[in-house]
Write a protein that holds these residues in place. Structure first.
Motif, PDB file in Angstrom:
ATOM      1  N   ARG A  37       0.814  -1.212   0.000  1.00 38.69           N
ATOM      2  CA  ARG A  37       0.000   0.000   0.000  1.00 38.69           C
ATOM      3  C   ARG A  37       0.853   1.270   0.000  1.00 38.69           C
ATOM      4  NH1 ARG A  37      -1.266   3.524   4.119  1.00 38.69           N
ATOM      5  NH2 ARG A  37      -2.979   4.915   3.585  1.00 38.69           N
ATOM      6  N   LEU A  38       2.031   1.192   0.597  1.00 43.70           N
ATOM      7  CA  LEU A  38       2.886   2.362   0.709  1.00 43.70           C
ATOM      8  C   LEU A  38       3.511   2.765  -0.622  1.00 43.70           C
ATOM      9  CD1 LEU A  38       4.531   1.481   4.120  1.00 43.70           C
ATOM     10  CD2 LEU A  38       2.737   3.148   3.688  1.00 43.70           C
ATOM     11  N   ASN A  39       3.252   1.994  -1.666  1.00 44.38           N
ATOM     12  CA  ASN A  39       3.687   2.347  -3.010  1.00 44.38           C
ATOM     13  C   ASN A  39       2.653   3.212  -3.732  1.00 44.38           C
ATOM     14  OD1 ASN A  39       6.158   1.888  -4.178  1.00 44.38           O
ATOM     15  ND2 ASN A  39       5.757  -0.243  -4.686  1.00 44.38           N
ATOM     16  N   ARG A  40       1.523   3.474  -3.087  1.00 46.05           N
ATOM     17  CA  ARG A  40       0.481   4.273  -3.742  1.00 46.05           C
ATOM     18  C   ARG A  40       1.003   5.686  -3.981  1.00 46.05           C
ATOM     19  NH1 ARG A  40      -5.007   3.577  -4.475  1.00 46.05           N
ATOM     20  NH2 ARG A  40      -4.904   1.654  -3.255  1.00 46.05           N
ATOM     21  N   LEU A  41       0.754   6.186  -5.182  1.00 44.85           N
ATOM     22  CA  LEU A  41       1.297   7.469  -5.611  1.00 44.85           C
ATOM     23  C   LEU A  41       0.194   8.467  -5.947  1.00 44.85           C
ATOM     24  CD1 LEU A  41       3.910   6.042  -8.145  1.00 44.85           C
ATOM     25  CD2 LEU A  41       4.344   6.680  -5.762  1.00 44.85           C
ATOM     26  N   LEU A  42       0.551   9.743  -5.879  1.00 39.76           N
ATOM     27  CA  LEU A  42      -0.290  10.821  -6.373  1.00 39.76           C
ATOM     28  C   LEU A  42       0.413  11.447  -7.567  1.00 39.76           C
ATOM     29  CD1 LEU A  42      -1.222  12.635  -3.027  1.00 39.76           C
ATOM     30  CD2 LEU A  42      -2.585  10.944  -4.276  1.00 39.76           C
ATOM     31  N   VAL A  43      -0.292  11.579  -8.687  1.00 39.23           N
ATOM     32  CA  VAL A  43       0.280  12.239  -9.857  1.00 39.23           C
ATOM     33  C   VAL A  43      -0.504  13.519 -10.116  1.00 39.23           C
ATOM     34  CG1 VAL A  43       1.124  10.081 -10.815  1.00 39.23           C
ATOM     35  CG2 VAL A  43      -1.128  10.889 -11.488  1.00 39.23           C
ATOM     36  N   ILE A  44       0.227  14.561 -10.455  1.00 41.36           N
ATOM     37  CA  ILE A  44      -0.388  15.871 -10.670  1.00 41.36           C
ATOM     38  C   ILE A  44       0.471  16.630 -11.668  1.00 41.36           C
ATOM     39  CG2 ILE A  44       0.848  17.034  -8.767  1.00 41.36           C
ATOM     40  CD1 ILE A  44      -1.931  18.363  -8.150  1.00 41.36           C
ATOM     41  N   ARG A  45      -0.140  17.553 -12.400  1.00 44.36           N
ATOM     42  CA  ARG A  45       0.609  18.364 -13.363  1.00 44.36           C
ATOM     43  C   ARG A  45       0.416  19.835 -13.036  1.00 44.36           C
ATOM     44  NH1 ARG A  45       0.034  18.342 -19.996  1.00 44.36           N
ATOM     45  NH2 ARG A  45       2.143  19.098 -20.438  1.00 44.36           N
ATOM     46  N   LEU A  46       1.518  20.522 -12.852  1.00 46.63           N
ATOM     47  CA  LEU A  46       1.495  21.938 -12.501  1.00 46.63           C
ATOM     48  C   LEU A  46       2.423  22.721 -13.414  1.00 46.63           C
ATOM     49  CD1 LEU A  46       1.612  21.528  -8.600  1.00 46.63           C
ATOM     50  CD2 LEU A  46      -0.404  21.990 -10.023  1.00 46.63           C
ATOM     51  N   ASP A  47       2.384  24.033 -13.296  1.00 48.81           N
ATOM     52  CA  ASP A  47       3.208  24.901 -14.126  1.00 48.81           C
ATOM     53  C   ASP A  47       4.643  24.904 -13.598  1.00 48.81           C
ATOM     54  OD1 ASP A  47       4.425  26.909 -15.546  1.00 48.81           O
ATOM     55  OD2 ASP A  47       2.903  28.442 -15.124  1.00 48.81           O
TER      56      ASP A  47
END
Length: 205
Positions: free
Chosen positions: A101-111
């Motif tokens: 579970r600790l491999n769960r990631l958040l992906v986001i795109r910003l400037d």
């Protein structure tokens, strides 16, 4: 030979000392901070590649939203939109590293123009990847605060600045969110350039 009173006394004294030492050790363990994990690989990872941390060259597979099951390319993300969840995947073996579970990631795109130097070095085409596990109590981070560009944990409302390397903007968390530095491979997929930048998981304070 029958034990003397002196022998019995010495034996009782040693037993008492041992019991006190065991109690002291147990008390120290209870009082000390408890860390879910570190950047060391899980012991079981040698037998199960699905439990390995993100490895250099791993692609990123989205597990929620419109592109569920797809491997991440920057064009899938709109700049400034809320984060989505993902796991690393070994592109050669097709192994999704979701056994931990600790491999769960958040992906986001910003400037990229809004990022500090450290964050800029970890992104590719504006794409940033952070651990999805709050460093306070280990909840999965769900909320996005668009004006502040903060990731927020719904459990105790800790906030992390996505433009500043996941640094803590509001407690009770004390440690920043670990990041996974990323790059693009020859086919344009987002890949891990390295493993987590810091220990992953919750620390009891």
């Amino acid at each position: 030979m029958c034990p003397t009173d002196s022998d019995r006394s010495n034996r009782d004294t040693k037993s008492l000392v041992n019991r006190r030492a065991m109690l002291a050790t147990a008390s120290a363990m209870v009082a000390s901070p408890f860390v879910l994990t570190t950047t060391s690989q899980p012991a079981s990872a040698a037998d199960d590649p699905a439990k390995l941390w993100a490895q250099p060259g791993d692609r990123i597979q989205i597990v929620r939203g419109e592109f569920t099951g797809k491997m991440l390319k920057p064009a899938m993300l709109i700049v400034g939109d809320p984060q989505t969840e993902a796991f690393p995947i070994d592109p050669a073996a097709g192994t999704l590293r979701d056994g931990n579970r600790l491999n769960r990631l958040l992906v986001i795109r910003l400037d990229p123009a809004e990022m500090d130097a450290e964050t800029l070095a970890n992104q590719t085409d504006g794409v940033l990847i952070y651990s999805a596990v709050c460093t306070h109590r280990g909840c999965t981070i769900k909320s996005w605060m668009p004006e502040e560009r903060n990731l927020r944990c719904h459990c105790h409302l800790s906030q992390f600045d996505a433009l500043s390397g996941g640094s803590v903007m509001r407690g009770p968390a004390r440690r920043r969110l670990p990041a996974v530095p990323v790059a693009l491979d020859a086919e344009g997929y987002v890949v891990a350039a390295a493993g987590f930048t810091a220990p992953v998981g919750a620390e009891r304070t």
